[in-house]
Design a protein around this motif. Structure first.
Motif, short mmCIF file in Angstrom:
data_model
loop_
_atom_site.label_atom_id
_atom_site.label_comp_id
_atom_site.label_asym_id
_atom_site.label_seq_id
_atom_site.Cartn_x
_atom_site.Cartn_y
_atom_site.Cartn_z
N VAL A 141 0.85 -1.18 0.00
CA VAL A 141 0.00 0.00 0.00
C VAL A 141 0.90 1.24 0.00
CG1 VAL A 141 -1.78 1.29 1.22
CG2 VAL A 141 -1.85 -1.22 1.19
N GLY A 142 0.78 2.04 -1.05
CA GLY A 142 1.65 3.20 -1.20
C GLY A 142 2.85 2.96 -2.09
N LEU A 143 2.99 1.75 -2.60
CA LEU A 143 4.13 1.44 -3.47
C LEU A 143 3.74 1.70 -4.93
CD1 LEU A 143 7.03 0.47 -3.52
CD2 LEU A 143 6.19 -1.86 -3.78
N THR A 144 3.98 2.91 -5.35
CA THR A 144 3.69 3.31 -6.73
C THR A 144 4.83 2.89 -7.65
OG1 THR A 144 4.76 5.44 -6.43
CG2 THR A 144 2.41 5.30 -5.89
N VAL A 145 4.63 3.07 -8.94
CA VAL A 145 5.67 2.77 -9.92
C VAL A 145 6.92 3.60 -9.63
CG1 VAL A 145 6.30 2.94 -12.35
CG2 VAL A 145 4.04 2.09 -11.71
N ASP A 146 6.74 4.89 -9.34
CA ASP A 146 7.88 5.76 -9.09
C ASP A 146 8.61 5.37 -7.81
OD1 ASP A 146 7.37 7.21 -11.37
OD2 ASP A 146 6.29 8.82 -10.34
N ARG A 147 7.86 5.02 -6.75
CA ARG A 147 8.52 4.65 -5.50
C ARG A 147 9.26 3.32 -5.64
NH1 ARG A 147 5.43 5.46 0.08
NH2 ARG A 147 7.60 5.60 0.78
N ALA A 148 8.68 2.39 -6.38
CA ALA A 148 9.36 1.11 -6.60
C ALA A 148 10.66 1.30 -7.36
CB ALA A 148 8.44 0.15 -7.35
N LYS A 149 10.63 2.17 -8.37
CA LYS A 149 11.83 2.43 -9.15
C LYS A 149 12.89 3.13 -8.29
CE LYS A 149 13.49 4.38 -13.52
NZ LYS A 149 14.72 4.93 -12.89
N GLU A 150 12.45 4.09 -7.46
CA GLU A 150 13.40 4.78 -6.59
C GLU A 150 14.06 3.80 -5.62
OE1 GLU A 150 13.60 8.46 -3.35
OE2 GLU A 150 11.69 7.46 -3.75
N LEU A 151 13.27 2.92 -5.03
CA LEU A 151 13.83 1.95 -4.08
C LEU A 151 14.78 0.99 -4.77
CD1 LEU A 151 10.60 1.30 -2.00
CD2 LEU A 151 12.72 2.35 -1.15
N ALA A 152 14.45 0.58 -5.99
CA ALA A 152 15.35 -0.28 -6.75
C ALA A 152 16.65 0.45 -7.05
CB ALA A 152 14.68 -0.74 -8.03
N ASP A 153 16.55 1.71 -7.43
CA ASP A 153 17.75 2.51 -7.73
C ASP A 153 18.61 2.73 -6.49
OD1 ASP A 153 16.93 2.67 -10.35
OD2 ASP A 153 16.09 4.70 -10.17
N ARG A 154 17.96 2.83 -5.33
CA ARG A 154 18.70 3.11 -4.10
C ARG A 154 19.30 1.86 -3.47
NH1 ARG A 154 17.64 8.15 -1.79
NH2 ARG A 154 19.32 7.58 -0.33
N GLY A 155 18.88 0.67 -3.93
CA GLY A 155 19.57 -0.51 -3.44
C GLY A 155 18.72 -1.66 -2.94
N VAL A 156 17.39 -1.55 -2.97
CA VAL A 156 16.57 -2.69 -2.59
C VAL A 156 16.81 -3.81 -3.60
CG1 VAL A 156 14.20 -3.55 -2.44
CG2 VAL A 156 14.81 -1.38 -1.36
N ASP A 157 17.09 -5.02 -3.09
CA ASP A 157 17.41 -6.16 -3.95
C ASP A 157 16.20 -7.05 -4.22
OD1 ASP A 157 20.46 -6.12 -4.26
OD2 ASP A 157 20.23 -5.94 -2.09
N HIS A 158 15.21 -6.99 -3.34
CA HIS A 158 14.11 -7.95 -3.40
C HIS A 158 12.95 -7.39 -2.61
CE1 HIS A 158 11.84 -11.39 -1.66
NE2 HIS A 158 12.03 -11.95 -2.84
N VAL A 159 11.73 -7.73 -3.02
CA VAL A 159 10.54 -7.28 -2.31
C VAL A 159 9.67 -8.48 -1.95
CG1 VAL A 159 8.46 -5.85 -2.35
CG2 VAL A 159 10.54 -5.05 -3.48
N GLN A 160 9.24 -8.51 -0.71
CA GLN A 160 8.29 -9.52 -0.24
C GLN A 160 6.96 -8.81 -0.02
OE1 GLN A 160 9.60 -12.23 2.86
NE2 GLN A 160 7.57 -12.16 3.82
N LEU A 161 5.98 -9.15 -0.83
CA LEU A 161 4.67 -8.49 -0.82
C LEU A 161 3.63 -9.41 -0.21
CD1 LEU A 161 2.80 -6.14 -1.89
CD2 LEU A 161 2.53 -7.54 -3.96
N SER A 162 2.85 -8.89 0.73
CA SER A 162 1.81 -9.70 1.35
C SER A 162 0.51 -9.61 0.56
CB SER A 162 1.56 -9.24 2.80
OG SER A 162 0.98 -7.94 2.82
N LEU A 163 -0.15 -10.74 0.44
CA LEU A 163 -1.52 -10.80 -0.07
C LEU A 163 -2.37 -11.48 0.99
CD1 LEU A 163 -1.36 -11.88 -3.83
CD2 LEU A 163 -1.78 -9.60 -2.92
N GLN A 164 -3.64 -11.09 1.07
CA GLN A 164 -4.51 -11.68 2.07
C GLN A 164 -5.37 -12.81 1.51
OE1 GLN A 164 -3.58 -8.39 2.26
NE2 GLN A 164 -2.53 -9.02 4.13
N ASP A 165 -5.72 -12.72 0.22
CA ASP A 165 -6.62 -13.71 -0.36
C ASP A 165 -6.65 -13.48 -1.87
OD1 ASP A 165 -8.74 -15.64 -0.71
OD2 ASP A 165 -9.47 -15.15 1.29
N VAL A 166 -7.34 -14.36 -2.58
CA VAL A 166 -7.49 -14.20 -4.02
C VAL A 166 -8.75 -13.40 -4.36
CG1 VAL A 166 -8.73 -16.40 -4.28
CG2 VAL A 166 -7.45 -15.46 -6.22
#
Length: 357
Positions: A90-115
């Motif tokens: 929640v709050g992870l936009t395209v721009d924020r994801a790209k910024e975090l990748a550029d800054r050094g995040v190597d991997h993301v673990q995303l939670s889902l609650q259900d289908v």
């Protein structure tokens, strides 16, 4: 001899837009005003790398609630650590994801609650399912590896196969299906969250079918509900052996739930260096190795693989952290688990508290 730790779970905040009733955060959440500052976290990350930590897991609550998240991720990466972001999305936009990748995040673990959207939003306590789907797209668009994590319980265990299909469609490289662990808010909602015996075999079969259907991946991890097991799972691969947690206000714990164990004082990184806490802290040394074990663990040949099970589970069920995990069929306290299973029933959840800010 105590080895250096491999991983640190950095709980940057307890603030979260979700209210999940299985949340493992403590029921007494750390307020925003008590959170460590950016400077504190930068120093802690430096201390962790000097101690030997190679994996940094940035978590919460919701770590995206911290405006300094890119700085913290970048600092950890500059120090040479592998950086994993654990998020609701929640709050992870395209721009924020790209910024975090550029800054050094190597991997993301995303939670889902259900289908199903309705069921997912109900358990999250907020209309966020569509935001999570967008976040998954933003993560893969940024070129980041994606793990989808789903906490399983009575309400969604029957939809395991469809959940896996959704995670595959979202581009997951790894799918983690873990039955609820009963700490924090999960413990308060245990009776409502525990699955039924009749749900277990169909869920296991669904996981097997999914693996057979996709032999080349993604990696699929399925953790069975341990209350239904005859032997306990290893406690953090051994208490104080490989990992530790730093809470939003700086407490240092052998595992995320260890604040429940009141036998020993909990130390804080603002008052004592991280290395001293790791090597000399009373709560860390209390259950390392096997010398602390009582029977039947002390003479059990499995003590080097399951480490006596979970210390936190032993404490909250028996009042003694050194007791054999009651999940174990050899435990003199196994009846406590059997009683909890008999008391399981559909009920209204007590939703996780929302912190201001």
């Amino acid at each position: 001899m105590v080895d250096a730790p491999l991983g640190m779970l950095a709980e940057l905040t307890h603030r979260c837009p979700l209210h999940c009733p299985y949340c493992s955060n403590p029921t007494e959440l750390v307020a925003r005003s008590a959170e460590l500052t950016r400077e504190h976290w930068l120093d802690i990350l430096t201390q962790a790398r000097e101690l030997g930590v190679v994996q940094v897991h940035l978590s919460g609550g919701e770590p995206l609630s911290r405006r300094d998240l890119p700085d913290l991720a970048g600092h950890a990466r500059d120090l040479g650590a592998y950086v994993n972001l654990v998020t609701s999305g929640v709050g992870l936009t395209v721009d924020r994801a790209k910024e975090l990748a550029d800054r050094g995040v190597d991997h993301v673990q995303l939670s889902l609650q259900d289908v199903d959207k309705q069921a997912a939003d109900h358990i999250a306590g907020a209309p966020v399912h569509h935001l999570k789907l967008r976040a998954a797209q933003a993560i893969t668009d940024a070129g980041l590896p994606l793990t989808i994590n789903v906490v399983l319980h009575r309400g969604n265990l029957d939809r395991v196969e469809r959940i896996i299909d959704l995670a595959v469609d979202l581009g997951a490289d790894r799918i983690e299906l873990a039955n609820t662990q009963f700490y924090g808010w999960g413990l308060r909602n245990r009776a409502a969250l525990l699955p039924t015996v009749d749900q277990l075999e169909p869920a296991r079969a669904a996981v097997c079918r999914a693996r057979e259907k996709r032999p080349g991946g993604p990696e699929l991890v399925y953790v069975v509900a341990d209350y239904f097991a005859d032997r306990p799972k290893p406690c953090m691969d051994g208490w104080g052996r490989r990992q530790f947690t730093v809470t939003p206000d700086g407490d240092v714990l052998p595992c995320p739930a260890a604040s429940i164990v009141t036998t020993f004082p909990i130390e804080n990184v603002l008052r004592r260096p991280l290395a001293e806490i790791w090597y000399d802290g009373a709560i860390f040394n209390a259950y390392r190795g096997t010398e602390w074990m009582r029977e039947p663990c002390r003479s059990c040949p499995e003590r080097f693989t399951d480490f006596g099970g979970c210390r936190c589970q032993a404490f909250h069920m028996t009042g003694v952290a050194a007791a054999t995990d009651p999940v174990c069929g050899l435990s003199p306290h196994r009846s406590l688990v059997d009683t909890a299973l008999r008391e399981a029933a559909p009920a209204e959840f007590r939703m996780r508290t929302q912190l201001p800010g």
